[in-house]
Design a protein around this motif. Structure first.
Motif, PDB file in Angstrom:
ATOM      1  N   GLU A  36       0.847  -1.252   0.010  1.00 29.06           N
ATOM      2  CA  GLU A  36       0.135  -0.163  -0.237  1.00 29.06           C
ATOM      3  C   GLU A  36       0.845   1.215   0.049  1.00 29.06           C
ATOM      4  N   HIS A  37       1.936   1.168   0.564  1.00 32.04           N
ATOM      5  CA  HIS A  37       2.706   2.420   0.981  1.00 32.04           C
ATOM      6  C   HIS A  37       4.132   2.425   0.196  1.00 32.04           C
ATOM      7  N   TYR A  38       3.920   1.462  -0.919  1.00 28.42           N
ATOM      8  CA  TYR A  38       5.198   1.181  -1.304  1.00 28.42           C
ATOM      9  C   TYR A  38       6.151   2.484  -1.832  1.00 28.42           C
ATOM     10  N   GLU A  39       5.441   3.396  -2.307  1.00 27.65           N
ATOM     11  CA  GLU A  39       6.360   4.761  -2.905  1.00 27.65           C
ATOM     12  C   GLU A  39       6.851   5.426  -1.851  1.00 27.65           C
ATOM     13  N   GLU A  40       6.186   5.292  -0.658  1.00 30.77           N
ATOM     14  CA  GLU A  40       6.818   6.050   0.521  1.00 30.77           C
ATOM     15  C   GLU A  40       7.918   5.390   1.246  1.00 30.77           C
ATOM     16  N   TYR A  41       7.805   3.893   1.200  1.00 32.06           N
ATOM     17  CA  TYR A  41       8.898   2.989   1.485  1.00 32.06           C
ATOM     18  C   TYR A  41      10.306   3.357   0.952  1.00 32.06           C
ATOM     19  N   ARG A  42       9.990   3.281  -0.510  1.00 35.28           N
ATOM     20  CA  ARG A  42      10.952   3.598  -1.726  1.00 35.28           C
ATOM     21  C   ARG A  42      11.747   4.968  -1.502  1.00 35.28           C
ATOM     22  N   ARG A  43      10.903   5.760  -1.255  1.00 33.18           N
ATOM     23  CA  ARG A  43      11.252   7.010  -1.114  1.00 33.18           C
ATOM     24  C   ARG A  43      12.192   7.241   0.105  1.00 33.18           C
ATOM     25  N   ASN A  44      11.928   6.732   1.297  1.00 34.96           N
ATOM     26  CA  ASN A  44      12.807   6.564   2.395  1.00 34.96           C
ATOM     27  C   ASN A  44      13.955   5.665   1.895  1.00 34.96           C
ATOM     28  N   GLN A  45      13.930   4.732   1.537  1.00 29.66           N
ATOM     29  CA  GLN A  45      15.139   3.943   1.173  1.00 29.66           C
ATOM     30  C   GLN A  45      16.062   4.710   0.234  1.00 29.66           C
ATOM     31  N   MET A  46      15.492   5.373  -0.821  1.00 27.64           N
ATOM     32  CA  MET A  46      16.371   5.968  -1.454  1.00 27.64           C
ATOM     33  C   MET A  46      17.112   7.494  -0.983  1.00 27.64           C
ATOM     34  N   ARG A  47      16.447   7.515   0.224  1.00 23.11           N
ATOM     35  CA  ARG A  47      17.253   8.857   1.197  1.00 23.11           C
ATOM     36  C   ARG A  47      18.635   8.200   1.540  1.00 23.11           C
ATOM     37  N   VAL A  48      18.570   7.011   1.773  1.00 23.52           N
ATOM     38  CA  VAL A  48      20.279   6.621   2.104  1.00 23.52           C
ATOM     39  C   VAL A  48      20.758   5.893   1.255  1.00 23.52           C
ATOM     40  N   PHE A  49      20.258   5.252   0.265  1.00 24.39           N
ATOM     41  CA  PHE A  49      20.991   4.933  -1.050  1.00 24.39           C
ATOM     42  C   PHE A  49      21.290   5.964  -1.929  1.00 24.39           C
TER      43      PHE A  49
END
Lengths: 171, 164
Positions: free
Chosen positions: A153-166
């Motif tokens: 459901e919240h894939y975009e938000e999780y992905r956005r958080n991941q890409m803040r550190v990657f």
């Protein structure tokens, strides 16, 4: 019988057949052999260790995650089939623990992937791990272990958080 | 040959370190970056065949990096530390991986953690850190707490509504 009843039966069955892939990153891995073997014997709950993520139900993260490791964890997690559950283990996965000011460890795992259950402690004893397994089984039966749904459901938000550190994500 | 005599013959300024509980002497030698290669070659042929480690120290008040080459001899059971000081604002050192191949790994690590450039080593890329975006983290002027707050604590929790 309607679809909801079938799901209940399915959950009741699947909670007694859980396979776990343990992603041993930190010192917590040392607590796993007694849990798995005859001293505490998690097999009496119907749980077994699994070597591959694609055939596993539980992802157990035993300790701190560096940025580099988090990337591997996300890959492992995304390879697993639904339904899948994440248990994060030790204080390092909650707030960084003793690595709270480290330049290279992510502090809270549930900012990047959904965590169904945290086990507190540094280190949690095998009793705490067994207790967590029982709680997770209860949550599965009640349908509360829904991290895999939340990730979708919240894939975009999780992905956005991941890409803040990657800095990059090589497919 | 006695190691002390050997080092004196090489014209190296050295001191014997006193280590508690250790009867075998250890030598701390101060050498410059031009002569280190020939000194390690000579020590290697004189029995110091084990390269133990290469480490770096950031002497920020002196404006220098100290590179410590640590050698060990199985014959005399002695340790020799070769200390090279290089300027902090232009940290360049020539690679010594042709003398001991394992030096390459240490040079890669020091390049990543301190930003020292090793001329001639073509593998100085991303090594232990991944996706690093700031100054080398082992430098003394790197503020790890500030970095952690800026990079990790600022990431928001995923808003999943009513906790469902």
């Amino acid at each position: 019988m309607n679809a909801e009843d079938w799901k209940k039966i399915q959950r009741m069955m699947s909670k007694r057949s859980l396979w776990m892939v343990h992603f041993c990153t930190g010192c917590g891995a040392v607590e796993m052999p007694p849990v798995m073997t005859s001293r505490y014997d998690m097999e009496r709950f119907g749980m077994g260790p699994m070597a591959t993520p694609r055939q596993a139900d539980i992802l157990l993260i035993t300790g701190y995650l560096a940025v580099k490791t988090l990337k591997r964890v996300v890959r492992v997690y995304e390879q697993m089939q639904d339904p899948k559950y994440v248990i994060a283990f030790g204080s390092c996965t909650m707030n960084g623990g003793m690595y709270w000011d480290s330049y290279n460890t992510v502090k809270r795992v549930d900012k990047y992937i959904p965590v169904d259950l945290y086990i507190a402690g540094c280190m949690p004893r095998p009793e705490a791990i067994m207790d967590a397994f029982l709680k997770l089984m209860k949550m599965i039966e009640e349908g509360k272990a829904d991290g895999w749904k939340r990730y979708k459901e919240h894939y975009e938000e999780y992905r956005r958080n991941q890409m803040r550190v990657f800095r990059r994500w090589d497919e | 040959m006695n190691t002390q005599v050997l080092l004196e013959n090489l014209g190296i300024r050295c001191e014997r370190l006193k280590v508690k509980g250790n009867t075998v002497p250890r030598y701390m030698c101060h050498v410059d970056s031009e002569s280190i290669e020939s000194i390690i070659e000579k020590l290697k042929s004189a029995g110091f065949k084990h390269f133990v480690a290469l480490t770096c120290v950031d002497w920020i008040k002196d404006g220098e990096f100290e590179l410590l080459y640590h050698l060990f001899s199985y014959e005399s059971r002695e340790d020799v530390f070769l200390s090279v000081r290089i300027p902090r604002d232009a940290p360049i050192m020539k690679t010594l991986r042709h003398l001991f191949p394992q030096i390459e790994t240490y040079e890669r690590e020091i390049h990543e953690m301190f930003g020292v450039e090793f001329e001639g080593n073509d593998r100085l890329g991303e090594f232990i850190l991944e996706d690093w975006d700031d100054m080398p983290p082992m430098r003394k002027d790197f503020d790890t707490e500030e970095y952690a707050k800026r990079k990790y604590y600022s990431v928001p929790l995923v808003d999943e509504g009513d906790g469902k």
